[in-house]
Design a protein around this motif. Structure first.
Motif, PDB file in Angstrom:
ATOM      1  N   LEU A 415       0.828  -1.201   0.000  1.00 57.63           N
ATOM      2  CA  LEU A 415       0.000   0.000   0.000  1.00 57.63           C
ATOM      3  C   LEU A 415       0.867   1.258   0.000  1.00 57.63           C
ATOM      4  O   LEU A 415       0.568   2.238  -0.694  1.00 57.63           O
ATOM      5  CB  LEU A 415      -0.939  -0.008   1.212  1.00 57.63           C
ATOM      6  N   ALA A 416       1.956   1.242   0.776  1.00 56.52           N
ATOM      7  CA  ALA A 416       2.864   2.393   0.797  1.00 56.52           C
ATOM      8  C   ALA A 416       3.448   2.633  -0.581  1.00 56.52           C
ATOM      9  O   ALA A 416       3.548   3.777  -1.049  1.00 56.52           O
ATOM     10  CB  ALA A 416       3.986   2.155   1.811  1.00 56.52           C
ATOM     11  N   ARG A 417       3.833   1.579  -1.246  1.00 56.77           N
ATOM     12  CA  ARG A 417       4.378   1.703  -2.599  1.00 56.77           C
ATOM     13  C   ARG A 417       3.316   2.222  -3.559  1.00 56.77           C
ATOM     14  O   ARG A 417       3.608   2.995  -4.469  1.00 56.77           O
ATOM     15  CB  ARG A 417       4.917   0.352  -3.060  1.00 56.77           C
ATOM     16  N   PHE A 418       2.076   1.798  -3.356  1.00 57.88           N
ATOM     17  CA  PHE A 418       0.979   2.276  -4.201  1.00 57.88           C
ATOM     18  C   PHE A 418       0.788   3.781  -4.009  1.00 57.88           C
ATOM     19  O   PHE A 418       0.608   4.522  -4.978  1.00 57.88           O
ATOM     20  CB  PHE A 418      -0.299   1.513  -3.853  1.00 57.88           C
ATOM     21  N   TYR A 419       0.815   4.231  -2.745  1.00 56.58           N
ATOM     22  CA  TYR A 419       0.742   5.671  -2.481  1.00 56.58           C
ATOM     23  C   TYR A 419       1.875   6.407  -3.215  1.00 56.58           C
ATOM     24  O   TYR A 419       1.660   7.429  -3.858  1.00 56.58           O
ATOM     25  CB  TYR A 419       0.888   5.952  -0.982  1.00 56.58           C
ATOM     26  N   ASP A 420       3.089   5.879  -3.078  1.00 58.93           N
ATOM     27  CA  ASP A 420       4.234   6.511  -3.728  1.00 58.93           C
ATOM     28  C   ASP A 420       4.022   6.580  -5.247  1.00 58.93           C
ATOM     29  O   ASP A 420       4.365   7.573  -5.887  1.00 58.93           O
ATOM     30  CB  ASP A 420       5.516   5.721  -3.438  1.00 58.93           C
ATOM     31  N   GLY A 421       3.487   5.505  -5.794  1.00 61.55           N
ATOM     32  CA  GLY A 421       3.266   5.458  -7.237  1.00 61.55           C
ATOM     33  C   GLY A 421       2.281   6.507  -7.713  1.00 61.55           C
ATOM     34  O   GLY A 421       2.438   7.063  -8.813  1.00 61.55           O
ATOM     35  N   LEU A 422       1.256   6.785  -6.912  1.00 62.75           N
ATOM     36  CA  LEU A 422       0.298   7.816  -7.304  1.00 62.75           C
ATOM     37  C   LEU A 422       0.976   9.180  -7.396  1.00 62.75           C
ATOM     38  O   LEU A 422       0.677   9.978  -8.286  1.00 62.75           O
ATOM     39  CB  LEU A 422      -0.854   7.862  -6.294  1.00 62.75           C
TER      40      LEU A 422
END
Length: 578
Positions: A415-422
């Motif tokens: 999820l943290a990586r997903f946030y970063d990706g956004l």
């Protein structure tokens, strides 16, 4: 092009296109390897062969290499076009057959061209009843016309999908090199290095993608759509394009596995047969999950599939955005809790995301100077929440898992990586991003905010939270004052457990200091709308009896829109003011 008929729709098999795509992709890969061999063979002669003959041979080899690479790129592009065509033709075909089936279920006759007529036995029933019979016949004719219009529209959509598929495939092969064509200046598409996901950040993946030429990007899309679809930081439209293209091939792979497992289960005995049956149940479950993902995407055209993982977890993992998060001024990510799954949760989560997006945009339109701002809300189901459903063993295992934080920690990394990706994919440097977590999902969202990396999350809203791990103040979550919010319905038992540490609920001896407490009870919100209150553990994001979001859902929209001053706080009066 002749318009498709009902019999065409029944006979067409989109899986043929998937298999054709696999053959084109395999041929392209073999050609890529062959062209590399050609290059190496000629390059190896440089130290001991010179002269005009050698120069001519090397020039010819370079031309062959370039033409081969170009042909390989074409095959990969054609494979991608065929995969996409299989998805779109399959959907259009299903709509035709569903419309025909509905008409026939009511007793109407359906011609091969889609025309709908009243069957003689139906018409005969209405004869001899005077005016009443005439009215009944007219109603039947009107109903037949309605069915005919639906079937005609579906056949038209099928024809259009067929035409688009033909155009995409023809366009791909139009790029094949022709005899006598000048190759000078054309750069062949060589194998593209792909950074390992485990050692790469979202920002690095975005830089890698942007560093590829358009032809190289097309090659990666064609040869490795799973890599593109799973890379946080890549543009949302690109990820959606890749993941949708994978739906058909993933389905074929799972169906092949199901057939193999069914055969093993029927021919083996003992432990091997039991294991095969268990695996068969799992594969069948994943196929049903894929059905739901396709249904969710089919429901509205503005939904983007940002994550599709059929193999890593205990179930299919997916993330669906309502609206394009790369261009939106305000982006929110919702994370669910216990018992969440694609079939059980994703359709409702996506509808709730759409309602939240619409409410937030309504608030912005009604605010001076904010009317042009846009919102995207993402339903993220990218981890394995605890599940306490099924047989006694499953319930017991789920009960143990939900009492521990291991699954939340595992999900928090992704999820943290997903946030970063956004943040990396957004067209602007710093979008307004809200993290939302429900129940066990609030534990996951909280842990994600303290994962290593640069998380562009501005606000956090948790509701029905059983506590946040290791949090004493919002600063522990890298959030400033006034940017952490919680909602707790009065009769939400889960939210009063404080199972994972101090809860964000105000008023208790273990409450986290610094959270803003948003109201959940019935209220007239500042926009003048009477809203129902939320009760229990699951009503927070759902519509009330009046078809509008509850007070809790309205409050979510106010935070997502960046309008926290419009939210209703705990202790507010009946008009929504404190």
């Amino acid at each position: 092009m002749t318009a498709p008929s009902v019999s065409h729709a029944g006979a067409w098999g989109p899986q043929v296109l998937v298999r054709q795509a696999q053959q084109w992709r395999r041929a392209g890969a073999l050609l890529d390897v062959g062209m590399d061999d050609v290059g190496r063979a000629v390059d190896a002669t440089g130290d001991f062969w010179g002269g005009s003959a050698a120069d001519a041979a090397r020039a010819q080899a370079a031309e062959i290499r370039a033409m081969g690479a170009r042909t390989g790129s074409v095959l990969h592009a054609a494979a991608l076009a065929a995969d996409e065509a299989a998805v779109h033709l399959g959907r259009a075909r299903d709509e035709v057959l569903d419309a025909v089936g509905a008409a026939r279920a009511e007793g109407f006759e359906v011609g091969d061209d889609g025309t709908v007529g009243v069957a003689p036995p139906m018409a005969a029933v209405t004869l001899g009843y005077g005016m009443a019979g005439a009215l009944a016949r007219e109603r039947l004719r009107r109903r037949a016309g309605q069915h005919g219009a639906l079937i005609g529209s579906a056949l038209g959509a099928l024809g259009a999908a067929d035409g688009r598929a033909r155009s995409r495939v023809v366009s791909a092969f139009a790029e094949l090199p022709r005899e006598g064509e000048e190759e000078t200046g054309w750069v062949g598409v060589l194998p593209v290095p792909i950074p390992p996901r485990t050692r790469s950040t979202a920002a690095a993946d975005r830089a890698w993608w942007d560093g590829l030429s358009a032809a190289q990007q097309q090659t990666v899309l064609g040869t490795s759509p799973d890599v593109v679809g799973s890379r946080d930081g890549l543009p949302a439209q690109v990820r959606h394009h890749a993941n949708v293209a994978r739906l058909a091939s993933e389905r074929v792979a799972l169906e092949d596995a199901r057939e193999t497992l069914a055969q093993r289960a029927s021919t083996m005995s003992g432990f091997e047969a039991t294991l095969a049956r268990r695996e068969l149940v799992d594969v069948t479950s994943r196929l049903l999950d894929l059905d739901v993902v396709e249904d969710v995407l089919r429901a509205q055209p503005d939904r983007l599939l940002l994550l599709l993982d059929t193999r890593t977890g205990e179930q299919v993992r997916a993330a669906v955005a309502v609206g394009d998060p790369d261009d939106a001024d305000h982006v929110a990510v919702t994370t669910p809790g216990m018992n969440a799954g694609v079939r059980a949760t994703l359709p409702a989560m996506t509808e709730e995301a759409a309602a939240l997006r619409d409410e937030a945009q309504t608030l912005l339109r009604d605010t001076a100077g904010r009317a042009d701002e846009t919102v995207s809300v993402i339903a993220w189901l990218g981890y394995d929440p605890p599940r306490a459903a099924g047989n006694v063993t499953d319930v017991a295992a789920g009960g143990i898992a939900v009492a521990q934080e291991a699954r939340a920690r595992a999900g928090a990394r992704d999820l943290a990586r997903f946030y970063d990706g956004l943040g990396a994919a957004h067209t602007r440097s710093d979008p307004h991003l809200t993290a939302i977590g429900h129940s066990y999902g609030s534990v996951t969202a909280g842990l994600a905010l303290v994962e290593p990396g640069r998380h562009p999350v501005d606000d956090l809203v948790v509701y029905g939270s059983p506590g946040l791990v290791g949090v004493q103040t919002p600063s522990d979550l890298r959030l400033g004052p006034g940017h952490a919010y919680e909602m707790t319905a009065a009769d939400d038992v889960i939210a009063h457990l404080d199972r994972f540490g101090p809860g964000p609920l105000g008023g208790g001896p273990y409450a986290i200091d610094g959270f803003v407490h948003l109201a959940t009870e019935s209220a007239v919100t500042p926009d003048g709308v009477h809203r129902d209150g939320a009760t229990g553990h699951s009503q927070y994001p759902r519509l009330g009896d009046n078809g509008r979001l509850r007070t809790s859902g309205y409050n979510l929209a106010a935070v997502v829109a960046g309008l926290p001053d419009r939210a209703v706080l705990v202790g507010a009066g009946p008009n929504g003011t404190v």
